[in-house]
Scaffold this active site. Sequence first.
Site, PDB file in Angstrom:
ATOM      1  N   GLY A  12      74.656  44.114  -0.796  1.00 45.42           N
ATOM      2  CA  GLY A  12      74.899  43.289  -1.988  1.00 45.42           C
ATOM      3  C   GLY A  12      73.878  43.418  -3.099  1.00 45.42           C
ATOM      4  CB  SER A  18      71.450  41.390  -6.740  1.00 44.03           C
ATOM      5  OG  SER A  18      72.281  42.248  -7.463  1.00 44.03           O
ATOM      6  CB  ILE A  19      71.684  36.308  -4.546  1.00 42.14           C
ATOM      7  CG1 ILE A  19      72.029  35.346  -5.697  1.00 42.14           C
ATOM      8  CG2 ILE A  19      71.188  35.541  -3.334  1.00 42.14           C
ATOM      9  CD1 ILE A  19      73.140  34.354  -5.395  1.00 42.14           C
ATOM     10  CG  ASP A  63      84.288  49.971  -1.405  1.00 42.24           C
ATOM     11  OD1 ASP A  63      84.662  48.876  -0.928  1.00 42.24           O
ATOM     12  OD2 ASP A  63      84.719  50.432  -2.464  1.00 42.24           O
ATOM     13  CB  ALA A  94      87.940  37.174  -7.316  1.00 41.27           C
ATOM     14  CE1 TYR A 154      82.594  31.014  -7.552  1.00 41.65           C
ATOM     15  CE2 TYR A 154      83.481  29.851  -5.658  1.00 41.65           C
ATOM     16  CZ  TYR A 154      82.624  30.795  -6.195  1.00 41.65           C
ATOM     17  OH  TYR A 154      81.799  31.512  -5.357  1.00 41.65           O
ATOM     18  CE  LYS A 161      81.233  32.978  -2.370  1.00 35.80           C
ATOM     19  NZ  LYS A 161      80.602  34.213  -1.828  1.00 35.80           N
ATOM     20  CB  ILE A 190      71.855  32.618  -9.682  1.00 35.44           C
ATOM     21  CG1 ILE A 190      71.273  31.544  -8.749  1.00 35.44           C
ATOM     22  CG2 ILE A 190      70.775  33.586 -10.144  1.00 35.44           C
ATOM     23  CD1 ILE A 190      70.679  32.103  -7.454  1.00 35.44           C
ATOM     24  CG  LEU A 193      77.438  42.942 -12.289  1.00 39.20           C
ATOM     25  CD1 LEU A 193      77.206  43.238 -13.769  1.00 39.20           C
ATOM     26  CD2 LEU A 193      77.189  44.215 -11.462  1.00 39.20           C
TER      27      LEU A 193
HETATM   28  P1  NAD Z   1      75.773  40.460  -7.731  1.00 38.37           P
HETATM   29  O1  NAD Z   1      76.789  40.978  -8.682  1.00 38.37           O
HETATM   30  O2  NAD Z   1      74.371  40.813  -7.996  1.00 38.37           O
HETATM   31  O3  NAD Z   1      76.128  40.871  -6.243  1.00 38.37           O
HETATM   32  C1  NAD Z   1      77.448  40.982  -5.786  1.00 38.37           C
HETATM   33  C2  NAD Z   1      77.471  42.211  -4.921  1.00 38.37           C
HETATM   34  O4  NAD Z   1      78.755  42.365  -4.322  1.00 38.37           O
HETATM   35  C3  NAD Z   1      77.195  43.486  -5.728  1.00 38.37           C
HETATM   36  O5  NAD Z   1      76.095  44.161  -5.169  1.00 38.37           O
HETATM   37  C4  NAD Z   1      78.455  44.285  -5.540  1.00 38.37           C
HETATM   38  O6  NAD Z   1      78.210  45.678  -5.480  1.00 38.37           O
HETATM   39  C5  NAD Z   1      78.941  43.751  -4.203  1.00 38.37           C
HETATM   40  N1  NAD Z   1      80.350  44.062  -3.948  1.00 38.37           N
HETATM   41  C6  NAD Z   1      81.450  43.655  -4.614  1.00 38.37           C
HETATM   42  N2  NAD Z   1      82.537  44.279  -4.098  1.00 38.37           N
HETATM   43  C7  NAD Z   1      82.095  45.078  -3.092  1.00 38.37           C
HETATM   44  C8  NAD Z   1      82.705  45.985  -2.205  1.00 38.37           C
HETATM   45  N3  NAD Z   1      84.020  46.230  -2.241  1.00 38.37           N
HETATM   46  N4  NAD Z   1      81.937  46.635  -1.308  1.00 38.37           N
HETATM   47  C9  NAD Z   1      80.601  46.437  -1.250  1.00 38.37           C
HETATM   48  N5  NAD Z   1      79.964  45.602  -2.073  1.00 38.37           N
HETATM   49  C10 NAD Z   1      80.700  44.933  -2.981  1.00 38.37           C
HETATM   50  O7  NAD Z   1      75.977  38.876  -7.713  1.00 38.37           O
HETATM   51  P2  NAD Z   1      75.359  37.728  -6.798  1.00 38.37           P
HETATM   52  O8  NAD Z   1      75.591  36.488  -7.559  1.00 38.37           O
HETATM   53  O9  NAD Z   1      73.991  38.094  -6.360  1.00 38.37           O
HETATM   54  O10 NAD Z   1      76.346  37.698  -5.539  1.00 38.37           O
HETATM   55  C11 NAD Z   1      75.910  37.750  -4.203  1.00 38.37           C
HETATM   56  C12 NAD Z   1      76.604  36.708  -3.366  1.00 38.37           C
HETATM   57  O11 NAD Z   1      76.133  35.421  -3.755  1.00 38.37           O
HETATM   58  C13 NAD Z   1      78.128  36.658  -3.533  1.00 38.37           C
HETATM   59  O12 NAD Z   1      78.714  36.377  -2.288  1.00 38.37           O
HETATM   60  C14 NAD Z   1      78.322  35.472  -4.470  1.00 38.37           C
HETATM   61  O13 NAD Z   1      79.599  34.892  -4.344  1.00 38.37           O
HETATM   62  C15 NAD Z   1      77.243  34.567  -3.929  1.00 38.37           C
HETATM   63  N6  NAD Z   1      76.854  33.452  -4.788  1.00 38.37           N
HETATM   64  C16 NAD Z   1      76.519  33.655  -6.076  1.00 38.37           C
HETATM   65  C17 NAD Z   1      76.167  32.580  -6.870  1.00 38.37           C
HETATM   66  C18 NAD Z   1      75.808  32.769  -8.317  1.00 38.37           C
HETATM   67  O14 NAD Z   1      75.852  31.798  -9.082  1.00 38.37           O
HETATM   68  N7  NAD Z   1      75.433  33.970  -8.744  1.00 38.37           N
HETATM   69  C19 NAD Z   1      76.143  31.286  -6.334  1.00 38.37           C
HETATM   70  C20 NAD Z   1      76.469  31.114  -5.003  1.00 38.37           C
HETATM   71  C21 NAD Z   1      76.835  32.200  -4.235  1.00 38.37           C
END
Ligand code: NAD
Length: 254
Positions: A12, A18-19, A63, A94, A154, A161, A190, A193
């Site tokens: 991820g 990225s988180i 992927d 999504a 959302y 989720k 947060i 992307l």
């Molecule tokens: P991010 O865009 O940095 O990370 C999302 C990641 O998902 C990316 O690295 C992307 O390459 C990967 N991804 C998407 N489709 C994919 C696939 N088919 N195969 C492999 N990887 C795939 O964003 P983020 O916010 O750091 O998201 C990380 C997690 O944290 C997610 O589950 C997101 O729902 C969750 N989250 C985010 C927030 C927020 O506000 N940003 C809050 C709570 C939870």
Amino acid sequence: MLMQGKRGLIVGVANKWSIAWGITQKLAEQGAELCLTYQNERLSKNVRELAEGLNNPLLLPLDLTSDKQIVMTFERLKQEWGHLDFVVHAAAFAPRAALEGQFLATSREDFRLAHDISAYSLTALAQMAHPLMSEGGSILTLSYLGGQRVVPNYNVMGVAKAALEASVRYLAADLGPEGIRVNAVSAGPIKTLAASGISGFGSMMRHHRSRTPLRKDTDIFEVGDAALFLLSSMGRGVTGQVLYVDGGFSIMAE
Ligand code: NAD
């Protein structure tokens, strides 16, 4: 050095926001040996650049929609390391059109894709990871409050989720007897992307900031520290849980 001698997979990391990158840095600081994956060639450049600041992690393409790539990732981990201590699943997707307007309008294909990538993939990773976790292990995923409550825009991601959080509980029950723990961190909003795909995300962040008891944004390093707790022996008594790292927002009535 809470993670000294521990080896784990992090799925991820897309960029420095990225988180998963916040989690990666916290685990690396504590001595973990890491494998980072990138979704595609376009993102591989970012991940390679970030990885230069780490202690020589393994870098692999993955992927999550491809069973073949999932199998290849774990075959490589088996070859390189023989065993695995933890997995971080921080990926979700999504289509943008499904993240605005009414949930009611969700198409069958958008529903399928969101659930495949954002929920099922955790189980796919757990299936492959657990044979390598012969000495126990810890699996962590990322969730959001929209899996429990209705958050405007959302939509299908909230439903995915909810499926993800239920998967955490079922996987925790299946894998607990093997000494493998499965948990989620539910993070506050947060700017990343993935978040940029959610319509009205800016106002979601402002609302969070003004209403949350701690009156501040959630950041990737506080999520990283919570992840460190759950992935290390500090969290050894915790499984099947969703830990909120959201400044307390989720306790408020509205
Ligand atoms: P991010 O865009 O940095 O990370 C999302 C990641 O998902 C990316 O690295 C992307 O390459 C990967 N991804 C998407 N489709 C994919 C696939 N088919 N195969 C492999 N990887 C795939 O964003 P983020 O916010 O750091 O998201 C990380 C997690 O944290 C997610 O589950 C997101 O729902 C969750 N989250 C985010 C927030 C927020 O506000 N940003 C809050 C709570 C939870």
